[in-house]
Design a protein around this motif. Structure first.
Motif, PDB file in Angstrom:
ATOM      1  N   ASP A 183      63.851   4.917  -6.040  1.00 17.96           N
ATOM      2  CA  ASP A 183      65.262   5.242  -6.195  1.00 17.96           C
ATOM      3  C   ASP A 183      65.741   5.921  -4.924  1.00 17.96           C
ATOM      4  O   ASP A 183      65.331   7.038  -4.619  1.00 17.96           O
ATOM      5  N   ALA A 184      66.618   5.231  -4.156  1.00 18.51           N
ATOM      6  CA  ALA A 184      67.032   5.762  -2.861  1.00 18.51           C
ATOM      7  C   ALA A 184      67.870   7.018  -3.006  1.00 18.51           C
ATOM      8  O   ALA A 184      67.808   7.910  -2.170  1.00 18.51           O
ATOM      9  N   SER A 185      68.661   7.097  -4.104  1.00 16.45           N
ATOM     10  CA  SER A 185      69.541   8.259  -4.235  1.00 16.45           C
ATOM     11  C   SER A 185      68.758   9.514  -4.546  1.00 16.45           C
ATOM     12  O   SER A 185      69.135  10.604  -4.130  1.00 16.45           O
ATOM     13  N   GLN A 186      67.662   9.392  -5.286  1.00 16.07           N
ATOM     14  CA  GLN A 186      66.863  10.584  -5.592  1.00 16.07           C
ATOM     15  C   GLN A 186      65.758  10.806  -4.581  1.00 16.07           C
ATOM     16  O   GLN A 186      65.229  11.896  -4.476  1.00 16.07           O
ATOM     17  N   GLY A 187      65.377   9.751  -3.887  1.00 11.13           N
ATOM     18  CA  GLY A 187      64.283   9.886  -2.940  1.00 11.13           C
ATOM     19  C   GLY A 187      62.932  10.004  -3.610  1.00 11.13           C
ATOM     20  O   GLY A 187      62.053  10.691  -3.123  1.00 11.13           O
ATOM     21  N   PRO A 207      66.395  -1.396  -5.346  1.00 11.64           N
ATOM     22  CA  PRO A 207      66.196  -0.434  -6.440  1.00 11.64           C
ATOM     23  C   PRO A 207      65.394  -0.989  -7.627  1.00 11.64           C
ATOM     24  O   PRO A 207      64.868  -0.216  -8.397  1.00 11.64           O
ATOM     25  N   SER A 208      65.352  -2.320  -7.775  1.00 11.70           N
ATOM     26  CA  SER A 208      64.590  -2.849  -8.909  1.00 11.70           C
ATOM     27  C   SER A 208      64.135  -4.256  -8.582  1.00 11.70           C
ATOM     28  O   SER A 208      64.564  -4.849  -7.595  1.00 11.70           O
ATOM     29  N   ILE A 209      63.274  -4.797  -9.463  1.00 15.00           N
ATOM     30  CA  ILE A 209      62.690  -6.098  -9.164  1.00 15.00           C
ATOM     31  C   ILE A 209      63.721  -7.205  -9.282  1.00 15.00           C
ATOM     32  O   ILE A 209      63.576  -8.287  -8.723  1.00 15.00           O
ATOM     33  N   GLN A 210      64.809  -6.930 -10.040  1.00 16.89           N
ATOM     34  CA  GLN A 210      65.816  -7.975 -10.198  1.00 16.89           C
ATOM     35  C   GLN A 210      66.606  -8.220  -8.906  1.00 16.89           C
ATOM     36  O   GLN A 210      67.002  -9.335  -8.623  1.00 16.89           O
ATOM     37  N   ASP A 211      66.842  -7.141  -8.117  1.00 21.26           N
ATOM     38  CA  ASP A 211      67.607  -7.320  -6.876  1.00 21.26           C
ATOM     39  C   ASP A 211      66.676  -7.824  -5.799  1.00 21.26           C
ATOM     40  O   ASP A 211      66.014  -7.052  -5.138  1.00 21.26           O
ATOM     41  N   SER A 212      66.669  -9.160  -5.627  1.00 24.06           N
ATOM     42  CA  SER A 212      65.676  -9.724  -4.717  1.00 24.06           C
ATOM     43  C   SER A 212      65.971  -9.422  -3.275  1.00 24.06           C
ATOM     44  O   SER A 212      65.091  -9.148  -2.500  1.00 24.06           O
ATOM     45  N   GLY A 213      67.236  -9.461  -2.892  1.00 25.78           N
ATOM     46  CA  GLY A 213      67.521  -9.269  -1.476  1.00 25.78           C
ATOM     47  C   GLY A 213      67.059 -10.459  -0.667  1.00 25.78           C
ATOM     48  O   GLY A 213      66.577 -11.456  -1.192  1.00 25.78           O
ATOM     49  N   GLY A 214      67.174 -10.372   0.646  1.00 24.16           N
ATOM     50  CA  GLY A 214      66.789 -11.465   1.506  1.00 24.16           C
ATOM     51  C   GLY A 214      65.422 -11.224   2.125  1.00 24.16           C
ATOM     52  O   GLY A 214      64.827 -10.162   1.967  1.00 24.16           O
ATOM     53  N   VAL A 215      64.932 -12.242   2.829  1.00 23.47           N
ATOM     54  CA  VAL A 215      63.652 -12.116   3.517  1.00 23.47           C
ATOM     55  C   VAL A 215      63.852 -11.225   4.746  1.00 23.47           C
ATOM     56  O   VAL A 215      64.777 -11.412   5.520  1.00 23.47           O
ATOM     57  N   ASP A 248      69.388  11.631   7.921  1.00 20.51           N
ATOM     58  CA  ASP A 248      69.723  10.653   6.884  1.00 20.51           C
ATOM     59  C   ASP A 248      69.410  11.230   5.505  1.00 20.51           C
ATOM     60  O   ASP A 248      68.389  11.856   5.299  1.00 20.51           O
ATOM     61  N   GLU A 249      70.314  10.960   4.561  1.00 22.93           N
ATOM     62  CA  GLU A 249      70.210  11.612   3.249  1.00 22.93           C
ATOM     63  C   GLU A 249      68.934  11.222   2.513  1.00 22.93           C
ATOM     64  O   GLU A 249      68.238  12.066   1.961  1.00 22.93           O
ATOM     65  N   GLU A 250      68.643   9.917   2.509  1.00 25.27           N
ATOM     66  CA  GLU A 250      67.454   9.456   1.777  1.00 25.27           C
ATOM     67  C   GLU A 250      66.205  10.090   2.374  1.00 25.27           C
ATOM     68  O   GLU A 250      65.280  10.465   1.675  1.00 25.27           O
ATOM     69  N   CYS A 251      66.204  10.225   3.701  1.00 29.11           N
ATOM     70  CA  CYS A 251      65.038  10.780   4.376  1.00 29.11           C
ATOM     71  C   CYS A 251      64.872  12.253   4.052  1.00 29.11           C
ATOM     72  O   CYS A 251      63.760  12.736   3.907  1.00 29.11           O
ATOM     73  N   GLU A 252      66.006  12.969   3.925  1.00 26.49           N
ATOM     74  CA  GLU A 252      65.937  14.392   3.583  1.00 26.49           C
ATOM     75  C   GLU A 252      65.335  14.594   2.216  1.00 26.49           C
ATOM     76  O   GLU A 252      64.517  15.463   1.996  1.00 26.49           O
ATOM     77  N   LYS A 253      65.777  13.758   1.237  1.00 26.52           N
ATOM     78  CA  LYS A 253      65.335  13.955  -0.153  1.00 26.52           C
ATOM     79  C   LYS A 253      63.866  13.605  -0.302  1.00 26.52           C
ATOM     80  O   LYS A 253      63.125  14.286  -1.000  1.00 26.52           O
ATOM     81  N   ALA A 254      63.450  12.523   0.345  1.00 26.96           N
ATOM     82  CA  ALA A 254      62.040  12.148   0.292  1.00 26.96           C
ATOM     83  C   ALA A 254      61.362  12.838   1.477  1.00 26.96           C
ATOM     84  O   ALA A 254      61.643  13.960   1.779  1.00 26.96           O
TER      85      ALA A 254
END
Lengths: 555, 222
Positions: free
Chosen positions: A503-507, A158-166, A136-142
């Motif tokens: 940041d998932a894209s940079q890891g 990615p940020s506090i504004q994007d709450s997402g679900g429980v 997985d890409e994110e796993c490789e970078k981090a």
């Protein structure tokens, strides 16, 4: 006849309850970090000075108040002065905030504990990507441990504004954590008992703060615990014992943590070297096994001179492996516990065993502290005749746990970790300093130090040592005032507050500014507990004025 | 004459291996890393086995069943051990497209690895990504099982404690009334036995003893 107050079965139970409350996750993940940041062994000097000058006196004060007043924090301070009920209320509010966000750590510890029974450990390997040709890409970078923490555990946005679900998995673990806490506090008292560069001013300030929060002063938990004591208990001795055990646990945890750091650093250094060797072997088609760590530098020099063109192509990819830079990485908080430690554990032999033991230890520490926090909330509630006459003890405990659990679901959302950081950084720090300052001033100058001294003497049968009197009346309040002023000015000078977002894209973590509504909530958190003190004082004053105005003067 | 021919044939084939770079694949072996002291030396016999394995893989592809070992060309063998190879089609005199070779090798990767006692990491085909084995995924994640066990234990313990607490409280509230009843019976028998009515001395009902003046009347009101 009034119901007799439940008592600890023996003084040892009380001591164990205090120790289990004071020794918490801060000993494991904050103290080693501070040691590393402020000069290693030399940090122990400011730490011990602050322990003796600030920690022990304040701990003794809180225990003595609880034992003397024999009530929870609200009742105890109202007895000292009717205008000071707000101090107890502020303690309860801060304890409420703390218990809301603290238990999510236990939920995370449960999550990791349940995942430790697998081979291989889920945070030691990266998952495969879509077409199974790589990881997985994110796993490789981090790294795999960071990936498991940020993606599998938190599923962080990615940020506090994007709450997402429980996240239902985290919600289940949180529910379990609250059930375990409820189980322990269900029967009340009987069940809880049954377990920095010296010249740098920052080192001293951090030592003072660490002692302060590590002992758990100001939450009302110590007052609650001590209120269940026999009046003749020698709380001076207990104060010294608890603070010494708390400090030695911190130091012991640091020794362990530093050896874990060393192991991790060595392992990473060696794998870095191996990567460089592989890169050079493949680029120059050298014989397999020819390059080793011992001749690496020699061969690099030879290759640089013999094939300069090709070498300069490969050069950017060659990392400079340094053991010092690996050792210099210092992490605190959840990052230390769930990323660094798991990374070290995955490389050990019998890693499942170490993992289970480690997360079990975290759980014990976390739940021990949670019991103290909930005791701080429950004792004033069960003391209040209004509430305890309508509801049995089990129902009150259940209600408190339920409310906290529901609010705690906020921390299981995708942005939950950002809100956790907000609560962790701001809910307790400033209000507690104010609360303890008011506590000390109240006991020394409102209640009267002489009166308190004679009460203690009558209660325990021992005279009060001049040392405690000197600390309570002079040194400790001055210290707290200077800490308070420092933190306030620090917050004001730093300007807008920032946080670390994943940041998932940079890891990796990036710094972002808090949005306006988050800043408002931070302000609300601090204000809701600190404002209790003046508001209740004002309210009591007004009510008394009105009463005096109503009743006719008695001849 | 024949020798000359085969030498020139070999030469032309070798040039094809270099020329058709896009259909050639680089292979890298790490025998010492994989086998340590049991490592074998790479020589022309091992090369022959490799060519045989590639030819075998190609034969599994439809339309390529007639691939021979001699159609596989190997060149640029280094100390690493690494080399390039390409598969030719002598009838049409060109090299087989990379995609076909890639699919063939991927399908038979395990057999090729096995022939050399190596694995996907130690026998690398540089342009052919290997299919990684996914981690074993049980139908029910293990963590849920353990979670369920602990959850049930905690719920049972909570229920037990709540029930015992309720039972204790019920026992306490029944207790004083039971004691009162027995006292009542005792007093009834006592009063009858002696023949003297002891009603004034019966303090259970909280009767006021008229022998004493009440507190209120002792002090004359102002």
């Amino acid at each position: 006849m009034e119901k007799a107050r439940p008592l600890w079965a023996n003084p040892l139970q009380f001591v164990f309850a205090c120790i289990s409350y004071a020794v918490g996750l801060g000993n494991v993940w904050r103290f080693p970090y501070l040691c590393q940041m402020y000069g290693g062994g030399s940090f122990l000097v400011p730490y011990f000075v602050m322990l003796v000058v600030e920690g022990m006196p304040l701990l003794y004060l809180e225990l003595a108040v609880g034992q003397r007043m024999r009530q929870g924090s609200i009742g105890a301070w109202r007895t000292i002065s009717p205008y000071l009920g707000g101090v107890g209320l502020a303690s309860v509010v801060v304890s409420f905030f703390l218990s809301t966000y603290y238990n999510i750590i236990n939920a995370w510890a449960f999550w990791y504990l349940f995942h430790s029974f697998q081979d291989p450990l889920p945070w030691s390997v990266c998952p495969l990507n879509g077409n199974r040709t790589g990881y997985d890409e994110e796993c490789e970078k981090a790294s795999s441990t960071q990936y498991f923490w940020y993606r599998k555990t938190l599923n962080i946005s990615p940020s506090i504004q994007d709450s997402g679900g429980v996240q239902w998995e985290q919600a289940l673990c949180l529910l379990l954590a609250w059930l375990v806490v409820y189980l322990c506090i269900l029967r009340g008292t009987e069940s809880t008992g049954k377990l920095e560069q010296l010249a740098n001013p920052k080192a001293w300030i951090n030592a003072a703060t660490q002692i302060f929060f590590s002992l758990g002063l100001g939450f009302g938990s110590l007052i609650a615990f001590a209120s269940y004591n026999q009046p003749s208990t020698n709380c001076q001795q207990h104060a010294i014992i608890v603070s010494l055990i708390n400090s030695s646990t911190s130091i012991f945890a640091s020794i362990v943590t530093f050896s874990i750091y060393g192991f991790k650093a060595t392992f990473n250094y060696e794998s870095c070297l191996n990567k460089v060797i592989l890169l050079l072997t493949n680029s120059f088609d050298l014989e397999d096994g020819f390059l080793t760590t011992s001749n690496l530098e020699q061969v690099k020099g030879y290759l640089a001179s013999a094939f300069p063109g090709k070498y300069s192509e490969v050069l950017p990819q060659i990392r400079n492996c340094s053991l010092e830079s690996e050792l210099a990485t210092a992490v605190q908080g959840t990052g230390l516990s769930f990323i660094v430690y798991t990374e070290a554990i995955k490389n050990m032999a019998a890693s499942q065993l170490w993992s289970v033991l480690y997360f079990f230890m975290l759980l014990m520490l976390g739940i021990g502290s949670m019991l103290g926090n909930t005791a701080a909330i429950l004792t004033p509630l069960t003391d209040s005749k209004v509430i305890s006459s309508h509801l049995p003890k089990e129902a009150i405990s259940g209600l408190v746990c339920l409310v906290n659990c529901v609010i705690g679901l906020v921390f299981t959302m995708e942005a939950g970790n950002y809100w956790f950081d907000i609560f962790n950084d701001y809910a307790a720090t400033l209000p507690l300093l104010l609360i303890v300052l008011v506590e000390i001033v109240a006991v020394c100058y409102v209640f009267g130090l002489r009166r308190f001294e004679s009460d203690l003497q009558a209660m325990t049968g021992r005279t009060l040592n001049w040392y405690w009197k000197a600390m309570w009346a002079g040194v400790s309040p001055l210290l707290i005032i200077s800490l308070f002023v420092f933190y306030l000015s620090d917050y004001i000078l730093t300007g807008t507050l920032q946080y670390q977002a994943w940041d998932a894209s940079q890891g990796q973590l990036v710094t972002k500014d808090y949005p306006l509504y988050a800043l408002a909530i931070i302000g609300l958190l601090v204000a809701s507990s600190t404002m209790c003190i003046p508001l209740v004082a004002l309210g009591t004053f007004i009510v008394r004025r009105l009463k005096r105005g109503d009743t006719p003067p008695v001849a | 004459m024949r020798q000359n021919n085969s030498v020139t044939q070999e030469h032309t084939r070798r040039s094809k291996a270099k020329a058709d770079g896009e259909n050639a694949f680089k292979v890298r072996l790490s025998i010492r890393t994989a086998l340590g002291d049991n490592a074998y030396a790479w020589d022309t016999n091992e090369e022959y086995l490799f060519k045989a394995m590639v030819a075998f893989s190609m034969r599994k592809v439809p339309n390529r069943e007639t691939t021979e070992i001699s159609h596989v060309l190997v060149c640029n063998v280094t100390q690493r051990v690494s080399f390039w190879f390409v598969v030719t089609d002598p009838l049409k005199n060109h090299t087989l497209p990379a995609v076909e070779v890639q699919t063939a090798i991927r399908m038979n990767r395990n057999r090729i690895n096995g022939a050399f006692f190596l694995n996907d990491q130690t026998l690398e085909f540089l342009k052919i990504p290997s299919t990684l084995a996914p981690p074993t995924d049980p139908s029910v994640p293990i963590w849920i099982i353990i979670f369920g066990v602990i959850f049930c234990i905690v719920i049972v313990a909570v229920m037990l404690l709540i029930l015992s607490g309720i039972r204790q409280r019920r026992r306490m509230s029944k207790g004083p009334t039971e004691v009162d009843d027995s006292e009542d019976k005792c007093e009834n028998t006592i009063t009858i036995e002696n023949g003297i009515p002891c009603d004034p001395l019966d303090t259970k009902g909280g009767h006021i003893n008229d022998a004493f003046m009440t507190e209120d009347e002792r002090l004359t009101p102002l």
